[in-house]
Write an enzyme that holds these catalytic residues in place. Structure first.
Site, PDB file in Angstrom:
ATOM      1  N   GLU A 159     -69.993  39.021  41.965  1.00 50.96           N
ATOM      2  CA  GLU A 159     -68.916  38.771  41.005  1.00 50.96           C
ATOM      3  C   GLU A 159     -69.349  38.922  39.547  1.00 50.96           C
ATOM      4  O   GLU A 159     -69.281  37.949  38.768  1.00 50.96           O
ATOM      5  CB  GLU A 159     -68.320  37.372  41.226  1.00 50.96           C
ATOM      6  N   GLU A 352     -66.731  37.244  50.682  1.00 53.63           N
ATOM      7  CA  GLU A 352     -66.373  35.823  50.530  1.00 53.63           C
ATOM      8  C   GLU A 352     -64.880  35.656  50.774  1.00 53.63           C
ATOM      9  O   GLU A 352     -64.078  36.448  50.278  1.00 53.63           O
ATOM     10  CB  GLU A 352     -66.638  35.288  49.110  1.00 53.63           C
TER      11      GLU A 352
END
Ligand code: IFM
Length: 438
Positions: A159, A352
């Site tokens: 991220e 995720e």
């Protein structure tokens, strides 16, 4: 939430990888056995973490990893996504820890999937400096040299969007800067670090490399031009800015002109082919024109100067974090990527997906995961090449600026005693995995 939970999960293509994820800073503890990271500095500053906690002990995974690997083995996952702490690797004996962890995983029949950067930058480094990307590649080579004989799948970064936005633009995460759009070089240097890491991993013989980018649909708050434009901008910032350099080798909407250095040359590095593309998905965002005041959404401070505002999505259940539960937006996201990028979109792995809820009898988490796995299957049926799904997270852990207040785990952690207790969702996921193989 209306749910199909209880009905068998549909079958995914052969070779589909089922796993769970964690990250070093959120679970390891043992901070005095490594050099400091930007997160240690940040949590030491009063008021940065909501409950005033630190990750000094966290889940004490550093000392209890054998117990945690036993939980993974009993769960029956194919793979475990963890992150390697760069500050630990810089410290005496640090790499030995990952060596032991990887050995333990292999002995348990669980494939190790290391992420090489999950926000815990050594405190002496700074992503505003281009040199950090070069240093990252050197560190990656050291890790690959040591673990590459047992690791198949690698993830370069986690991220970079959140690390840029929360850490450098809004000041809600380490290192706590509030640079707004002056934070763009942080995005560029992380993307460059990704490309250099792909090269370093290839040089070490790796053949199964991806990145874990966070994405979600940006819905316009209304059909008004200003709301549609704001949602388009938000989509560019959160999705396209981090996907397109990697997938297409270009920045969207002229953003490349705002980046430092020889951007055209760097984009060639950033676009080094990956073997798959990791997507972290939690929820869509409802976005409208700016409202002229500072607001907060999902724990995030959003200053009035931003050219958009994020609104509540009404009529949906929310997690304890206040995030809306919208499984079909995962299908929309992935089919949208497929439409946007066509055959240039690599195979996708959900690196995720998960939710924060209290309690050990966590029926809401079961409903959330069940619905999202079905939404992923719908994307697969619609032609997206989907290769894996990792739940965030194996166990409750240090949720960054929220401290220990948000519990994402399949396994409950008592932070007083560090006792691990598998939740109802752990048992449910174990049964899903058994059925998937049956
Ligand atoms: O805990 C985080 C993780 O570190 C990165 N992705 C989102 C998770 C939940 O907020």
């Amino acid at each position: 939430m209306a749910t199909d939970a209880g009905k068998p999960i549909p079958r995914f293509p052969d070779g589909f990888v089922w796993g769970v994820s964690t990250s070093a800073h959120q679970i390891e503890g043992a901070v005095d056995e490594r050099e400091p990271s930007v997160w240690d500095v940040f949590t030491g500053e009063p008021g940065r973490v909501k409950d005033g906690s630190t990750a000094d002990v966290a889940c004490d995974h550093y000392h209890r990893y054998r117990e945690d690997v036993a939980l993974l083995a009993a769960l029956g996952v194919d793979a475990y996504r963890f992150s390697v702490s760069w500050p630990r690797v810089n410290s005496p004996g640090g790499l030995d820890f990952y060596d032991r962890l990887v050995d333990e995983l292999c002995a348990a029949g669980v494939a190790p999937v290391p992420t090489l950067f999950h926000w815990d930058l050594p405190a002496s480094l700074d992503w505003l400096e281009r040199d950090t990307a070069e240093r990252f590649a050197a560190y990656v080579s050291v890790v690959a040299e040591r673990l590459g004989d047992r690791v198949g799948k690698w993830i370069t970064l986690n991220e970079p969007a959140e690390h840029t936005l929360l850490g450098h633009a809004l000041g809600a995460h380490a290192p706590g800067r509030r640079l707004l759009f002056d934070a763009l070089p942080v995005a560029h240097h992380q993307l460059l670090a990704h490309g250099l890491a792909v090269r370093a991993l290839r040089a070490a013989g790796a053949r199964d490399i991806g990145i874990a980018n966070s994405h979600g649909p940006a819905w316009a708050a209304s059909e008004k031009d200003e709301d549609v434009a704001a949602a388009g901008f938000y989509d560019t910032l959160l999705n396209r800015l981090f996907a397109e350099p990697v997938i297409l080798g270009e920045y969207p909407d002229g953003l490349g002109e705002l980046m430092p250095g020889d951007v055209a040359a760097d984009l060639k590095v950033i676009a080094e082919p990956v073997d798959w593309y990791g997507v972290n998905y939690y929820a869509p965002s409802l976005v409208g024109a700016p409202q002229g005041t500072d607001t907060e959404y999902g724990g995030l401070p959003l200053p009035a100067e931003l050219p958009f505002s994020v609104r509540e999505i009404e009529g949906r259940p929310v997690t304890d974090f206040g995030w809306p539960v919208v499984p079909e937006a995962l299908t929309e996201l992935l089919t949208g990527f497929r439409e946007r990028y066509g055959d240039r979109l690599p195979p996708v792995v959900i690196t995720e997906n998960g939710c924060s809820y209290e309690g050990v009898d966590d029926q809401e988490r079961i409903a959330y995961l069940d619905a999202h796995i079905r939404a992923l299957h719908a994307a697969s049926e619609a032609g997206v090449d989907v290769r894996g799904y990792f739940v965030w997270s194996l166990m409750d852990n240090f949720e960054w600026a929220e401290g220990y207040a948000r519990r994402f785990g399949l396994v409950h952690v008592d932070y007083e005693t560090l006792t691990r207790t598998p939740k109802a969702s752990y048992h449910w996921f174990r049964d899903v995995l058994r059925a998937a193989r049956g």
